[in-house]
Structures are given as C-alpha cells and as structure tokens.
Design an enzyme around this catalytic site. Structure first.
Site, PDB file in Angstrom:
ATOM      1  CB  THR A   1       4.930   8.363  -4.284  1.00 58.78           C
ATOM      2  OG1 THR A   1       3.510   8.867  -3.703  1.00 58.78           O
ATOM      3  CG2 THR A   1       5.918   9.730  -4.246  1.00 58.78           C
ATOM      4  CG  ASP A   2       5.498   3.243  -7.161  1.00 64.68           C
ATOM      5  OD1 ASP A   2       6.230   3.195  -5.979  1.00 64.68           O
ATOM      6  OD2 ASP A   2       6.044   2.832  -7.920  1.00 64.68           O
ATOM      7  CB  ALA A   3       2.639   0.698  -3.038  1.00 70.17           C
ATOM      8  CG  MET A   4       8.066  -0.735  -4.926  1.00 69.15           C
ATOM      9  SD  MET A   4       9.304  -1.077  -6.064  1.00 69.15           S
ATOM     10  CE  MET A   4       8.596  -0.670  -7.726  1.00 69.15           C
ATOM     11  N   GLY A   5       7.070   3.641  -2.504  1.00 71.03           N
ATOM     12  CA  GLY A   5       7.585   4.835  -1.790  1.00 71.03           C
ATOM     13  C   GLY A   5       8.345   5.938  -2.749  1.00 71.03           C
TER      14      GLY A   5
END
Lengths: 137, 137, 137, 137
Positions: free
Chosen positions: C15-19
């Site tokens: 996952t990344d910081a956008m969820g």
C-alpha cells in the site's frame, strides 16, 4: 572512524497506508549508504566482485525512533565498524532533514563468499586487509 | 507458545543480481507471517485499527543462515513472544522448503500509537490485555 | 484460450500513503499470474532457462479501474495471447475479491534472449513452437 | 513542451536474478521523474493535495529497449503531454548514462479525485487550469 553521508528524497512508493515510510525500506536506505560509502572509500560492490567475492548481508538490525513522511528528505550516515574477522560491518543513522530528528539507527554485517563457488571465506581476503591497512583500521 | 506457519513462493522480483532473494525482502516475509498470525489468532491490523491504534514496527532484526533462490519456496514460522510491556513481539524462522534448510531467523517489536494523534500508548490497551489473557499469555 | 487464476492477499508493504495498493505493484501481481500460468501449463521461467533462454519483459501496460485497499484480496486471471512471432504475450484481469469489481487490466510482452549471449532470438525457439502446438495455439 | 531531467544510480535491490533492473522498477523511476517535474514546475503531489485532490495513476505503459545493469546510472526525461481533459499525462525516456543507449520509454495518465470522497473530478480543477495557462498549455 570513516563514514559517508548521503541525502535521499522519500519516494511515494516507499510510503505505506499509515502514511509513513514502510519500515522495510530502511534497508534500502542502508544499502544506498553502503553504496555511497563504497564509492567514496574504494570498497564498491563491483570492485569486490572483481577481486573474486560477493558480500551478502548476513545480519541486519533497524531501530526506529520517529516516522518519516512523504514529502520529507532524509540524511543517511554510514559508519564503518572495524572488526578483526573476515566481515564488513556498518552502522547507520537516519536523520529526518525536515525535522532534524534522528528517525532510525541500524547495523549490518556482511561476509565474503567466493563469487563462483559461493563458499564462505573465513580468512580476511588480501585486498580487504590492504584496504583496512590503508585506513589504519 | 502460539505460532503460525505459512508457505510463500519466491517472486522473481524478490531476487537480486546475486541470483538470490534480496535480504530486505525477508521483512516482507515477516510481515506476511504477522498477517497470517493475526488472522489465525484474532490480532489483525484492521482489528487493532478499529480499537483505535496503529502498531508500527520499532525494531527488527534478521539473521541470514543460507540463501534462497528463485524457483524455491519458503515456510515462515511466526511465534508470539509474550512481554509485560505495551508491545507486540514476534520471532520468525524461515525454512527453505526446497532444501529443508533454516535460511533465516528474525525478530520484530511493535508499539501502540493512538491512530489519530500518533501518540505512543505506554499502558497495555484493554483489548490487547484481554487478548493475551484469552491465550493465558 | 488457456488461462490461469490465482488469489493474492494484499501485503501492507504494497500500500501507499493514499491507503491503496501502489500502482506499480500490479506488475508484481502480473508476474505472480505468469508464474502460476507457467506452472500450470509447463512454461516456467526455469524450464525456459534450461532450454537456453531468458524471456525479459519488453512491454507492459496497466489500466486501473478501481483502487484496492489493505485488508482486501484480489484474483489475477492470466490469459495467454497467441502470436506468430517469437514472443510471449499475456493479458491480465485483476478482480477485487472483496468488492467483486474489476480493478485493473493489463498486458505484457516477452522476447527470447540467448541466456548466455543475451542476443535476441528472432525465430520462435523449437521448444516454444512445440509447446504452442501441444495447445493448438 | 515542458520537461525535467534527473539522474538515478541503480540500487542493488532494484536488480533481479537476470542481473538487470527488474522491469517493474521503471515505474519507480517514472515516479521519481514526475516528482522532480512537480518540484521544478510547481505541480507537486502535496500542492495538489492542498488543493483538495489526489491524482492516482490510471494508466501506465513501459517499452523496454535495452537492459540496465547494476553499477550503471540512468537519466529520466519526463515530458508533460497537454490534454484538454481533467487528466495529467507524462511521457518518459530513460537513458542508460553508462552506454548512452535509450533503454526505455513510457507513459502515465493520472486523474483527479476529491481527496476525501475519492470521487472522480470530471472537470479540470481551477488550480490546474491556471497552472496550464501559466505555461500556455
């Protein structure tokens, strides 16, 4: 003590769903630090390879002190830790450049394998002993 | 002692130019182990999140014993290590299923942060104390 | 048309910081799909390697239709796309198993290189022609 | 046409068992290119976020022309491709700085989502229209 400093901008792909750098990525930052150290001090992966060895990581540790967020940059300080054995040891400090905080420390240990047979080299290779001597290590 | 076992096929993208699994990827295998443990024993990331916490890794260690090659599969054994403090600790063993060899061991430690404020929780959260009690830990 | 289906649990590290799952990780899911296809239908990377070839990706495309969140699982459908040239082509569909939605489609193209010289093979290798014939492709 | 150039040293962890950069990592290089473009031209991820949007990748393509090996460095040229729709499009060229060769080209397309509702924005956001006008795009 010889060391090396580099600065790294955090990649978006390095963050996770908590919005911070995923903890495992610090091993990439340590690798970046080792690479830079190797270039600065004549101990590159490819130099070692040309001498007949590969130097896999056999031990690594990370202690996280504070998170790093996307949009921030870090400084990685890589310090060579002398040892009498046929090993390469480094310590790392990761500083969050946006806050000044120490965000992680870590350690790695590498051994020498014959690049073809992949057999462990128990005796310090000549080129590495000479390299250490050149730095009085 | 409660534990969980999973099997993982090595991804080509997880290998490096030495032809073996890149050392940092073991932290992904540990994460897979923790996830599976959480599912098996009711301690999932999302359950913890619903209770109001995130549990970042604050410490991790890997000891590599033997390489793993592309085309091989591994077994990850994740063992819960009881602690009186407000922490979650696991130990891991990675077995190369193609050779039977122990290829790595490791440890991780997680803390509890309030999911909104990201402030460290120093006292064991109720749900976690109850979870431990339900396993007599 | 021959194909293969696999299911994958999303890793937190994906996952990344956008969820959501970081877009680049779909190429890992496609790789997982190809691997599974190879195992199911006798076209594994290591089989190809034993025949004297490596088959690097020379083209890849991803179309994202919907996000995938941590805690969800996906199904990857990998379909072999016949071609008269010395290439291996696949199409992929990624279904979000938690929602039933089609979340991504994609394509990859691989070529044959001599594994030692890394020279491009312009003519369909015998073993691959025979493999295609065995499936009437 | 506005563009941006960056140089990247290949990480060891970015290579695979073929000894070359794993194909999926080019999407990280493209991301690095976009980031640098954003910083150079005032279209950063965090600026966009402050305007109320996230801009996920909905389409990406990579064409590989030549491999890149560990120890080499690359240049990524990121070019903004104007479009009348509510999208952000880039083209990329990756040059192997050690050989001078063009090693890959690619494209990405991003859309605007409301950062809270994650609903697709069909009309070009004001700040983006103004940004385009400031460059006569």
């Amino acid at each position: 003590m010889i060391s090396c400093e580099i600065e790294i901008d955090i990649r978006f792909s390095e963050t996770d769903a908590m919005g911070v750098v995923w903890h495992g990525n610090y091993l990439k930052f340590f690798e970046d630090g080792r690479e830079a150290f190797g270039k600065a001090h004549g101990l590159e992966y490819l130099t070692i390879f040309d001498k007949g060895y590969v130097t896999p990581i056999v031990k690594s540790e990370i202690d996280h002190k504070a998170p790093v967020y996307y949009g921030q940059a870090i400084k990685v300080i890589t310090r060579y830790i002398p040892t009498k054995s046929a090993k390469i040891q480094f310590e790392y400090e990761v500083i969050n450049l946006s806050t000044g905080e120490l965000c992680a420390v870590g350690k790695t240990m590498q051994v020498f394998l014959d690049k073809d047979s992949r057999v462990l080299e128990l005796i310090t290779p000549d080129f590495y002993r000479e390299w250490k001597e050149s730095y009085n290590l």
